[in-house]
Write an enzyme that holds these catalytic residues in place. Structure first.
Site, short mmCIF file in Angstrom:
data_model
loop_
_atom_site.label_atom_id
_atom_site.label_comp_id
_atom_site.label_asym_id
_atom_site.label_seq_id
_atom_site.Cartn_x
_atom_site.Cartn_y
_atom_site.Cartn_z
N GLU A 165 10.77 -4.92 3.52
CA GLU A 165 10.74 -6.34 3.18
C GLU A 165 10.27 -6.56 1.74
O GLU A 165 10.88 -7.31 0.96
CB GLU A 165 9.78 -7.11 4.11
CG GLU A 165 10.24 -7.22 5.55
CD GLU A 165 9.69 -6.10 6.43
OE1 GLU A 165 9.51 -4.96 5.93
OE2 GLU A 165 9.46 -6.37 7.62
N GLY A 168 -4.38 -1.44 5.86
CA GLY A 168 -3.54 -2.53 5.35
C GLY A 168 -4.12 -3.90 5.66
O GLY A 168 -4.07 -4.81 4.83
N ARG A 169 -4.69 -4.07 6.86
CA ARG A 169 -5.18 -5.41 7.23
C ARG A 169 -6.48 -5.80 6.53
O ARG A 169 -6.98 -6.90 6.72
CB ARG A 169 -5.30 -5.56 8.74
CG ARG A 169 -5.75 -4.33 9.52
CD ARG A 169 -5.21 -4.41 10.96
NE ARG A 169 -5.55 -3.25 11.77
CZ ARG A 169 -4.84 -2.15 11.81
NH1 ARG A 169 -3.75 -2.03 11.05
NH2 ARG A 169 -5.20 -1.14 12.60
N GLU A 208 -3.12 -5.89 15.78
CA GLU A 208 -2.67 -4.61 15.24
C GLU A 208 -3.76 -3.55 15.41
O GLU A 208 -3.48 -2.37 15.58
CB GLU A 208 -2.30 -4.75 13.74
CG GLU A 208 -1.51 -3.59 13.20
CD GLU A 208 -0.83 -3.89 11.86
OE1 GLU A 208 0.31 -4.39 11.86
OE2 GLU A 208 -1.43 -3.63 10.82
N HIS A 259 -3.04 -32.07 20.52
CA HIS A 259 -1.87 -32.84 20.93
C HIS A 259 -0.71 -31.93 21.27
O HIS A 259 0.45 -32.36 21.28
CB HIS A 259 -1.51 -33.84 19.81
CG HIS A 259 -2.64 -34.78 19.55
ND1 HIS A 259 -2.81 -35.97 20.23
CD2 HIS A 259 -3.72 -34.66 18.73
CE1 HIS A 259 -3.92 -36.56 19.82
NE2 HIS A 259 -4.50 -35.78 18.92
N LYS A 283 0.84 -1.20 0.00
CA LYS A 283 0.00 0.00 0.00
C LYS A 283 0.88 1.25 0.00
O LYS A 283 0.69 2.17 -0.78
CB LYS A 283 -0.91 -0.03 1.23
CG LYS A 283 -1.83 1.16 1.32
CD LYS A 283 -2.66 1.11 2.58
CE LYS A 283 -3.18 2.50 2.88
NZ LYS A 283 -3.91 2.57 4.14
N LYS A 287 10.82 -0.35 13.02
CA LYS A 287 11.25 -0.14 11.63
C LYS A 287 12.35 0.92 11.59
O LYS A 287 13.36 0.76 10.89
CB LYS A 287 10.08 0.36 10.78
CG LYS A 287 9.00 -0.66 10.49
CD LYS A 287 7.95 -0.04 9.56
CE LYS A 287 6.71 -0.88 9.47
NZ LYS A 287 5.61 -0.23 8.75
O1 F6P Z 1 3.97 -2.84 9.58
C1 F6P Z 1 2.59 -2.89 9.60
C2 F6P Z 1 2.01 -2.57 8.26
O2 F6P Z 1 1.95 -1.21 8.06
C3 F6P Z 1 0.65 -3.22 8.11
O3 F6P Z 1 -0.38 -2.49 8.65
C4 F6P Z 1 0.57 -3.44 6.65
O4 F6P Z 1 -0.41 -4.38 6.34
C5 F6P Z 1 1.97 -3.91 6.36
O5 F6P Z 1 2.79 -3.14 7.21
C6 F6P Z 1 2.42 -3.78 4.94
O6 F6P Z 1 2.38 -2.46 4.50
P1 F6P Z 1 2.44 -2.09 2.98
O7 F6P Z 1 1.25 -2.70 2.31
O8 F6P Z 1 2.41 -0.61 2.92
O9 F6P Z 1 3.71 -2.66 2.41
#
Ligand code: F6P
Length: 525
Positions: free
Chosen positions: A207, A257-258, A343, A374, A201, A488
């Protein structure tokens, strides 16, 4: 927006008075004996499912006060704001359009608000792109890169809907910065036949950008132009364009984002199950949105579940919730819910920044049944503290193997029963060791049929709204996540220190770890 502190409401104070008794003396076994219709009274129907709340440590007086709390905290108004796409995220001055978007998209009419009309058009563009990818015989593997909300929803839906895949293409999800994740995936793919989807987003998540850099490098090594083989999905298309990518799908900036799976980030899912299947997923979620919007609070599944969380966390002092999906294809559900709920509601300040004087979001964990039985069920049955368990099962299986599904359901139902009933060690047994205290709460969500796209859509929307409901009752903002930022920032600083050797200003432990790590890894910036 009127600033509300739940502790000053009459309902909160009434709940505090009730809590002592329910924590100490309330006994589920006695409650069932006293109320012959307890199951009927405390279970509700919602789209695609039955939600049995009767094995919880509550009763009419508690439910009544929790419903009053919801009203006193303005839930009906806040719910309308959410569903109408109005501003509900006050620290970022944004709406949270996930439900408004799917309601608008599934209604089939052009939304009055231009921004929502654009969001719907973007979703249609994604579905069209999915069909193009599905028809492209040169694409054998689709690798979706993203993290957090940009991967968890797609990953869960891909796994959950495996029998509904209508493509021979293989679809992978890569999220971790740990290069083993991408390397293992690339080892299964051929550069000439792989399409990458890069979902972020913000278009700035380290990452995802690192995995994308490595993926494009892998394509280039084979002489392939990445812009032909990468689809970017972002709310920041300008940034994506700068990188030279030409296939860009837009997602709304005011979609948290979620909740990304409801936007263009759902592309890998639409590739797998087709645009028709994806529309069914959306229709299921919209059916739950309508249930949430229209059903009286006392019979409203997300409302009751959200208030149950408030009761357990803030009044019964239960800091955790266990989710046990008795469905192999929902094995990533606990991980998905961890982001959705923790979150959203892992907060200790109210909307105005005041520190709360009560517990808020619970820690959520779990594992698919029967595997969990288990492992940690020993702790659930005989451990030192009570943790509410949530069973999620589907009435119908989608495999042809006899002898599995009925025993699976039997195990789920029996576990809920055992947690509640407990038992005393009998003659010849070991008292204490073979005693089960019982009176341990659980909730049971039973899907009417199979785990279809529409049933999954309804299930996800149920949990989203539940999280929102408890956030409203706690007076917190469930739509921001400032708590992820510090780590971060510090990671950037530490990464720099790997390269320049600077240890100034570091605490001794961090410096010691950094020195140890530098000595063993090859430094790569
Ligand atoms: O680090 C948390 C977050 O901001 C989440 O809320 C989001 O889903 C994720 O990182 C990934 O963010 P992006 O879609 O901007 O890469």
């Amino acid at each position: 927006m009127v600033e509300l502190n739940p502790q000053t409401t009459p309902a909160w104070q009434a709940l505090e008075r009730l809590a002592g008794h329910y924590a100490r003396d309330f006994d589920l076994r006695q409650a069932f004996a006293a109320e012959p219709k307890r199951f009927q009274q405390h279970s509700v129907r919602a789209p695609h499912m039955l939600v049995d709340l009767s094995k919880n440590l509550w009763d009419e007086p508690v439910v009544e006060q929790l419903l009053a709390l919801a009203i006193q905290m303005g839930l009906p108004e806040r719910r309308s704001q959410l569903l109408n796409g109005e501003i509900v995220n006050h620290t970022e001055h944004q709406a949270a359009v996930h439900a408004a978007l799917r309601l608008a998209f599934t209604s089939g009419t052009v939304p009055a608000l231009p921004a929502m009309a654009k969001n719907c058009a973007d979703l249609s563009a994604m579905l069209a792109m999915a069909e193009t990818v599905r028809a492209d015989a040169t694409v054998h593997d689709v690798v979706h890169i993203g993290i957090g909300g940009s991967s968890l929803g797609p990953e869960l839906a891909l796994q959950a809907l495996r029998p509904y895949w209508r493509t021979q293409q293989r679809i992978h999800v890569v999220s971790n910065l740990d290069g083993h994740d991408l390397a293992e995936t690339l080892a299964q793919c051929h550069p000439a036949h792989t399409l990458f989807i890069a979902a972020s987003k913000s278009c700035s998540t380290f990452e995802t950008l690192q995995n994308l850099r490595s993926a494009t490098g892998w394509l280039q090594q084979s002489g392939i132009n990445p812009s032909d083989r990468v689809v970017a999905i972002t709310a920041n298309p300008d940034v994506a364009q700068v990188t030279g990518l030409k296939h860009i799908l837009r997602m709304p900036a005011d979609l948290g984002g979620r909740y990304s799976v409801w936007s263009a980030v759902g592309l890998p899912v639409a590739v797998a199950i087709g645009a028709v299947g994806f529309r069914e997923l959306l229709a299921g979620s919209a059916a739950m949105d309508s249930h949430f919007a229209q059903t009286p609070l006392a019979h409203n599944a997300p409302v009751l579940l959200g208030l149950l969380d408030v009761w357990y966390s803030s009044f019964m002092r239960m800091p955790m919730r266990c989710v046990a999906p008795y469905h192999h294809r929902l094995r990533r559900f606990p991980a998905y819910l961890q982001q959705l709920d923790m979150e959203s509601n892992g907060k200790t300040v109210r909307q105005n920044g005041d520190v709360v004087g009560y517990s808020t979001g619970m820690a959520l964990w779990g594992e698919a049944g029967t595997n969990g039985q288990h492992a940690f069920f020993q702790w659930l049955h005989q451990g030192p503290q009570r943790t509410p368990v949530e069973f999620v099962a589907a009435s119908q299986a989608e495999h042809a193997l006899p002898g599995h599904h009925t025993p699976l359901l039997a195990n789920a139902v029996a576990q809920a029963q055992a947690l509640m009933l407990g038992s005393k060690a009998g003659h010849g047994q070991l008292p204490g060791h073979q005693d089960f205290p019982g009176n341990r709460p659980s909730t049971f969500l039973l899907l009417d049929g199979a785990l279809s796209p529409s049933a999954l859509g309804a299930l996800l929307a149920l949990y989203e709204h539940r999280t929102f409901v408890s956030g409203v009752a706690w007076g917190i903002n469930s739509f921001d996540q400032w708590g992820v930022e510090l780590g971060k920032e510090l990671a950037k600083d530490i990464l720099q220190r790997f390269a320049d050797g600077n240890r100034q200003g570091l605490d001794e432990s961090t410096a010691g770890l950094l020195n140890a790590a530098c000595a063993t890894v090859e430094t790569q910036l």
